[in-house]
Design a protein around this motif. Structure first.
Motif, PDB file in Angstrom:
ATOM      1  N   GLN A   1      -0.297  35.410  63.312  1.00 53.72           N
ATOM      2  CA  GLN A   1      -1.100  36.511  63.810  1.00 53.72           C
ATOM      3  C   GLN A   1      -2.067  37.003  62.724  1.00 53.72           C
ATOM      4  O   GLN A   1      -1.771  36.900  61.534  1.00 53.72           O
ATOM      5  CB  GLN A   1      -0.199  37.656  64.258  1.00 53.72           C
ATOM      6  N   PRO A   2      -3.216  37.535  63.151  1.00 48.83           N
ATOM      7  CA  PRO A   2      -4.192  38.029  62.181  1.00 48.83           C
ATOM      8  C   PRO A   2      -3.723  39.338  61.541  1.00 48.83           C
ATOM      9  O   PRO A   2      -2.920  40.036  62.131  1.00 48.83           O
ATOM     10  CB  PRO A   2      -5.441  38.258  63.022  1.00 48.83           C
ATOM     11  N   PRO A   3      -4.264  39.627  60.387  1.00 46.60           N
ATOM     12  CA  PRO A   3      -5.161  38.799  59.595  1.00 46.60           C
ATOM     13  C   PRO A   3      -4.369  37.805  58.758  1.00 46.60           C
ATOM     14  O   PRO A   3      -3.228  38.067  58.384  1.00 46.60           O
ATOM     15  CB  PRO A   3      -5.882  39.813  58.717  1.00 46.60           C
TER      16      PRO A   3
ATOM     17  N   ASP B   1       2.044  41.769  48.060  1.00 45.20           N
ATOM     18  CA  ASP B   1       2.400  43.157  48.357  1.00 45.20           C
ATOM     19  C   ASP B   1       2.825  43.353  49.817  1.00 45.20           C
ATOM     20  O   ASP B   1       3.119  44.459  50.245  1.00 45.20           O
ATOM     21  CB  ASP B   1       1.264  44.113  47.999  1.00 45.20           C
ATOM     22  N   GLY B   2       2.826  42.254  50.584  1.00 43.07           N
ATOM     23  CA  GLY B   2       3.247  42.325  51.980  1.00 43.07           C
ATOM     24  C   GLY B   2       2.187  42.858  52.928  1.00 43.07           C
ATOM     25  O   GLY B   2       2.437  42.973  54.133  1.00 43.07           O
ATOM     26  N   LEU B   3       0.994  43.179  52.419  1.00 42.64           N
ATOM     27  CA  LEU B   3      -0.020  43.805  53.266  1.00 42.64           C
ATOM     28  C   LEU B   3      -1.371  43.097  53.250  1.00 42.64           C
ATOM     29  O   LEU B   3      -1.898  42.750  54.290  1.00 42.64           O
ATOM     30  CB  LEU B   3      -0.204  45.264  52.845  1.00 42.64           C
ATOM     31  N   ILE B   4      -1.944  42.919  52.051  1.00 43.01           N
ATOM     32  CA  ILE B   4      -3.293  42.374  51.954  1.00 43.01           C
ATOM     33  C   ILE B   4      -3.351  41.323  50.850  1.00 43.01           C
ATOM     34  O   ILE B   4      -2.771  41.506  49.783  1.00 43.01           O
ATOM     35  CB  ILE B   4      -4.334  43.494  51.697  1.00 43.01           C
TER      36      ILE B   4
ATOM     37  N   ASP C   1      -3.267  36.096  44.942  1.00 40.39           N
ATOM     38  CA  ASP C   1      -2.510  35.432  46.006  1.00 40.39           C
ATOM     39  C   ASP C   1      -3.220  34.153  46.449  1.00 40.39           C
ATOM     40  O   ASP C   1      -2.590  33.108  46.617  1.00 40.39           O
ATOM     41  CB  ASP C   1      -2.343  36.350  47.222  1.00 40.39           C
ATOM     42  N   VAL C   2      -4.533  34.252  46.655  1.00 38.59           N
ATOM     43  CA  VAL C   2      -5.310  33.093  47.096  1.00 38.59           C
ATOM     44  C   VAL C   2      -5.299  32.030  46.004  1.00 38.59           C
ATOM     45  O   VAL C   2      -5.053  30.850  46.266  1.00 38.59           O
ATOM     46  CB  VAL C   2      -6.757  33.490  47.468  1.00 38.59           C
TER      47      VAL C   2
END
Length: 98
Positions: free
Chosen positions: A45-47, A60-63, A68-69
């Motif tokens: 699911q997005p995003p 962080d579980g959010l963004i 991360d990338v």
């Protein structure tokens, strides 16, 4: 390399940011960007952002952060690529704040 942006329709803030990350990665490493808008029954699911069909999970579980990338790229990452991802995030945040 295939980068998939898992987006809402229309895309919101995180979806747009992930598009910026995808553009930086393809500018540096090459590849193609695909955008999908899954339905409510779909598993992913997005995003979201996927590298070669692997979903990157935000630390962080959010963004997703530039780190991360970058970490999701594994051996394809480099200090200069991380710096470009960080610059893209800063530009995006500056433009969104206007």
């Amino acid at each position: 390399m295939k980068i998939t942006i898992v987006s809402k329709n229309p895309p919101g803030g995180r979806c747009a940011l992930y598009g910026c990350y995808a553009q930086v990665v393809t500018d540096v490493l090459g590849g193609v960007i695909e955008t999908i808008c899954p339905g409510p029954e779909d598993e992913v699911q997005p995003p979201g952002l996927m590298l070669e069909d692997r979903l990157i999970i935000p630390a962080d579980g959010l963004i997703l952060s530039p780190s991360d990338v970058h970490d999701g790229l594994g051996k394809d990452g480099s200090p200069s690529l991380l710096a470009r991802l960080e610059e893209a995030e800063a530009r995006f945040m500056e433009e969104c704040g206007k």
